[in-house]
Design a protein around this motif. Structure first.
Motif, PDB file in Angstrom:
ATOM      1  N   ARG A   1       3.590 -14.128 -21.224  1.00 41.39           N
ATOM      2  CA  ARG A   1       2.320 -13.982 -21.942  1.00 41.39           C
ATOM      3  C   ARG A   1       1.140 -14.445 -21.099  1.00 41.39           C
ATOM      4  O   ARG A   1       0.093 -13.807 -21.070  1.00 41.39           O
TER       5      ARG A   1
ATOM      6  N   LEU B   1       0.316 -11.828 -18.691  1.00 39.69           N
ATOM      7  CA  LEU B   1      -0.395 -10.694 -19.293  1.00 39.69           C
ATOM      8  C   LEU B   1      -1.875 -10.995 -19.491  1.00 39.69           C
ATOM      9  O   LEU B   1      -2.700 -10.097 -19.544  1.00 39.69           O
ATOM     10  N   MET B   2      -2.212 -12.286 -19.607  1.00 41.87           N
ATOM     11  CA  MET B   2      -3.619 -12.662 -19.794  1.00 41.87           C
ATOM     12  C   MET B   2      -4.362 -12.863 -18.489  1.00 41.87           C
ATOM     13  O   MET B   2      -5.564 -13.062 -18.491  1.00 41.87           O
ATOM     14  N   THR B   3      -3.644 -12.872 -17.354  1.00 41.38           N
ATOM     15  CA  THR B   3      -4.343 -13.184 -16.101  1.00 41.38           C
ATOM     16  C   THR B   3      -4.298 -12.039 -15.087  1.00 41.38           C
ATOM     17  O   THR B   3      -5.337 -11.580 -14.648  1.00 41.38           O
TER      18      THR B   3
ATOM     19  N   ILE C   1      -1.837  -9.362 -15.553  1.00 38.15           N
ATOM     20  CA  ILE C   1      -1.123  -8.295 -16.252  1.00 38.15           C
ATOM     21  C   ILE C   1       0.193  -7.958 -15.556  1.00 38.15           C
ATOM     22  O   ILE C   1       1.252  -8.092 -16.134  1.00 38.15           O
TER      23      ILE C   1
END
Lengths: 469, 469
Positions: free
Chosen positions: A336, A339-341, A343
């Motif tokens: 996760r 995915l926030m940094t 991808i």
């Protein structure tokens, strides 16, 4: 692996363990053939290979002898003294300025962090890349941006399995190099201000990441051969609220130590007892010179407490920027955060490496690479014994492409770097490997590049500079 | 650009500006040829192109008419009301659970964040990739891991220059997609607890990044056509210690607004007055339908206060994961932070895109892509007018591939998503675009995929679901 390669590995192990000593004659071809029940041609091929690995050498009309790398080999450094305090890390500026000075491609690259890319099968990898991008369905380019390309995850899980570590594919998160994996792991298990146990000396990027995330370091001494001091770690874990450990259990950078199997097991038991997660940085895993590959601490992990980070950057394809983490119980959080940094790492790079692993002959390449690094290690050790002052100490790791030198106390390695750079030679000075800027009289030298006259001359020059202190 | 393409753009501008109204006859070929001094064949080709873009349509024996997308077009939403407070962001869980539900490749992808990869020149790009990896000198694979591949940085700087933004190459840092660039920028100018001005509605990843970095959001309302409310921003800047703004000044995601040139200039003056840096997320920059490309706020930046983030993920190669930032005065810090986290994006991916930019016909591809997206926007707007309740409001952005729908108040878009998923349709519900989980009766729909019967059926189904509330 061919029969002669196996036989060569057995002889190499006898040399490494000291059963065959430097200067000793190795069994004649006829004798070896009879004793070990192999054909003379197998023995011949094995001896050629051992010669190529720099372990034995032929003397005219006398046969093969275990190579004496030096008349008077240098001694091993001692374990660094323990520091009891925790440390606010503040070395990033120093590291950046040193790294910037190492970037000139014209220098003799003893300070480099990478082996020579000429040792990598880049043309074969390029073929895998060309083929996979041509055949890749359009939607795959978008779809595979989650935990990683399925083929690559499968290939990595397979390699774990072959080396005895059973791993569900779901634990694997593919990252933009191991550096991203390590960053993600640390962020998942710490908050600013937390304590993290690291090695002394440690990989300089470890220090930079701690500094960036405002974490405090607890430095655990590392023995040059046996790895971290478990007693020191045990007492730190007992007295300090350590939130995570970040260790390289095999071929530690910069010192090259590899912990033994049972020590790794004891380390795991200790961490389990305290329920402290381990970030296991294992990017040199494939570069062992021993007969058997070292097993990671992860192989003992039944509780998902170990985040095992690997990479293809040191063994196959540095610039492709593909690494991974087997994240244990933290895998979902790691995925996760990724995915926030960023991808996802580049999908074609992942697909190319997956294809190469399946069809390119990775294990064959790795054997060649290990032999080259082993030979070059012997060259650098011999050269150091010839040119460096006799009091110099040096490690002799069972793999990788770094040697760690300890010079006389008055040698200032940051000053030495300046002198060396002026002569077109780079090196990695000791203080960038320590939160407390210790190891001022130490340096890490890279032997990952083919050894030549220029390397020899550079060692001679370095020797004169060291003596000038 | 060909003569007929230019002429088509001029007619398109007349339609967009309302000089030619829906249903109105466009000048006959003979008339247009005489009036504008172009050959009849140029007019013919231009009209074919406009038909392909979905802007005009032929009626048998009558000539071409400006297309009426719907008998009763839907109205535009109003600007969201201003919220005066600052907000702790806590939507990451919601976003993740929604995104996970959108991942099924079998659904009609109205909820997707990407256009169809079939619209991208992936085979041509694969050729660039195959060629560059084959020809890449081994050492380049290691050496280009600093601020980015020099050829790519040159090509990007050139594109800035052509669009009127002069930029020293040193300002450019190549990143693993724009997502990494945005993360780096925010980390360089904020500390946990700081206030950051964002848009309402905002791109959901913005909210996740703020949450992850423990930053507080100040939500600035966005007008569906004109972009952020400058008065609201001015008063927030005057009263709150805002550390950074993160805005999309053109083709804002999800609402599609593009600020006018002079508004962008005023925004820059305001930020300069307060010395607050702008993180300008401009990943849709290339997807404009207007004759002239929108200029970024960065084009007014004389003080290095704007960090302008771009990407190839929405216009060329999503899975290659190559983005960049023109970092202004923060470029050096951004580059260093990158070296400590991911080191570098994939070198082959960078080299392939650099080669494609130079030889692959990027501008030709972009024109085709824009026309496809424009045509599909028309289809979706017309379909919505046919199937959605008459009170539904919708944006009509001058580019991109998103429409933002506002339904009657009692429509709960999170519930709508569940209903839609059960029927194999995805959509992006309003609350994931807001730190305060507003926009419960809104949704973002993606028209980036070729329009077909399945799309039409899905809109009809959605319409029935919406009416059921």
């Amino acid at each position: 692996m061919k029969r002669y390669e196996k036989f060569a590995d057995e002889i190499a192990e006898l040399i490494r363990s000291g059963m065959l000593t430097p200067g000793e004659k190795v069994p004649s071809v006829r004798h070896a053939s009879r004793t070990y029940g192999v054909s003379p041609s197998t023995v011949f091929q094995a001896y050629y290979l051992l010669e190529d690995r720099g372990l034995i050498q032929a003397r005219p009309r006398s046969g093969y002898f275990v190579r004496e790398h030096a008349k008077r080999p240098l001694h091993e450094p001692e374990i660094s003294p323990r520091l009891s305090e925790t440390t606010d890390v503040d070395v990033s500026e120093l590291v950046f300025s040193v790294l910037a000075s190492l970037r000139d491609p014209a220098t003799v690259p003893f300070g480099s962090a990478f082996p020579s890319p000429d040792l990598f099968p880049l043309p074969r990898l390029a073929r895998s890349m060309a083929q996979t991008v041509r055949e890749m369905p359009a939607r795959e380019v978008v779809a595979e941006m989650t935990s990683g390309h399925p083929d690559l995850r499968r290939q990595i899980a397979l390699r774990y399995m072959v080396s005895g570590v059973m791993l569900p594919m779901e634990e694997l998160v593919i990252t933009t190099g191991a550096m991203e994996a390590l960053n993600l792991c640390l962020q998942v298990v710490t908050e600013p201000g937390d304590l993290v146990a690291i090695e002394a000396p440690a990989f300089y990027a470890t220090l930079q990441v701690l500094e960036r995330l405002k974490l405090k370091a607890v430095e655990i001494p590392v023995h040059p051969r046996e790895g971290i001091d478990l007693d020191a770690l045990a007492s730190s874990l007992a007295t300090l609220p350590i939130k995570a450990c970040w260790f390289m259990s095999s071929l530690q950078n910069p010192i090259g130590a590899s912990m033994g199997e049972d020590k790794k097991e004891r380390l795991y038991a200790l961490l389990k007892h305290h329920q402290v997660p381990l970030i296991e940085d294992d990017v040199y895993a494939e570069l062992y010179f021993t007969r058997e590959p070292p097993k990671p601490v992860k192989s003992h992990d039944r509780d998902g407490l170990v985040m095992h980070c690997g990479s293809f950057s040191k063994s196959l394809a540095p610039g492709y920027r593909v690494g991974w983490v087997a994240g244990g119980r933290y895998a979902e959080q790691i995925s996760r955060l990724k995915l926030m940094t960023t991808i996802s790492p580049s999908v074609p790079a992942q697909a190319a490496i997956a294809d190469y692993l399946q069809h390119g002959g990775y294990d064959r390449h790795l054997r060649k690479l290990r032999h080259a690094l082993e030979r070059q290690q012997g060259e650098m050790l011999a050269s150091a014994a010839r040119h460096f002052p006799s009091g110099t100490r040096v490690t002799r790791p069972c793999g990788g492409y770094f040697l760690w030198f300890e010079f006389a106390e008055q040698v200032d390695s940051l000053q030495l770097l300046q002198l060396a750079l002026a002569q077109g030679i780079s090196l990695a000075p000791g203080p960038i490997f320590s939160a407390t800027r210790r190891f001022t009289n130490c340096a890490r030298l890279n032997h990952g590049h083919p050894w030549d006259e220029r390397s020899e001359d550079a060692m001679a020059l370095l020797g004169r500079m060291i003596k000038s202190f």
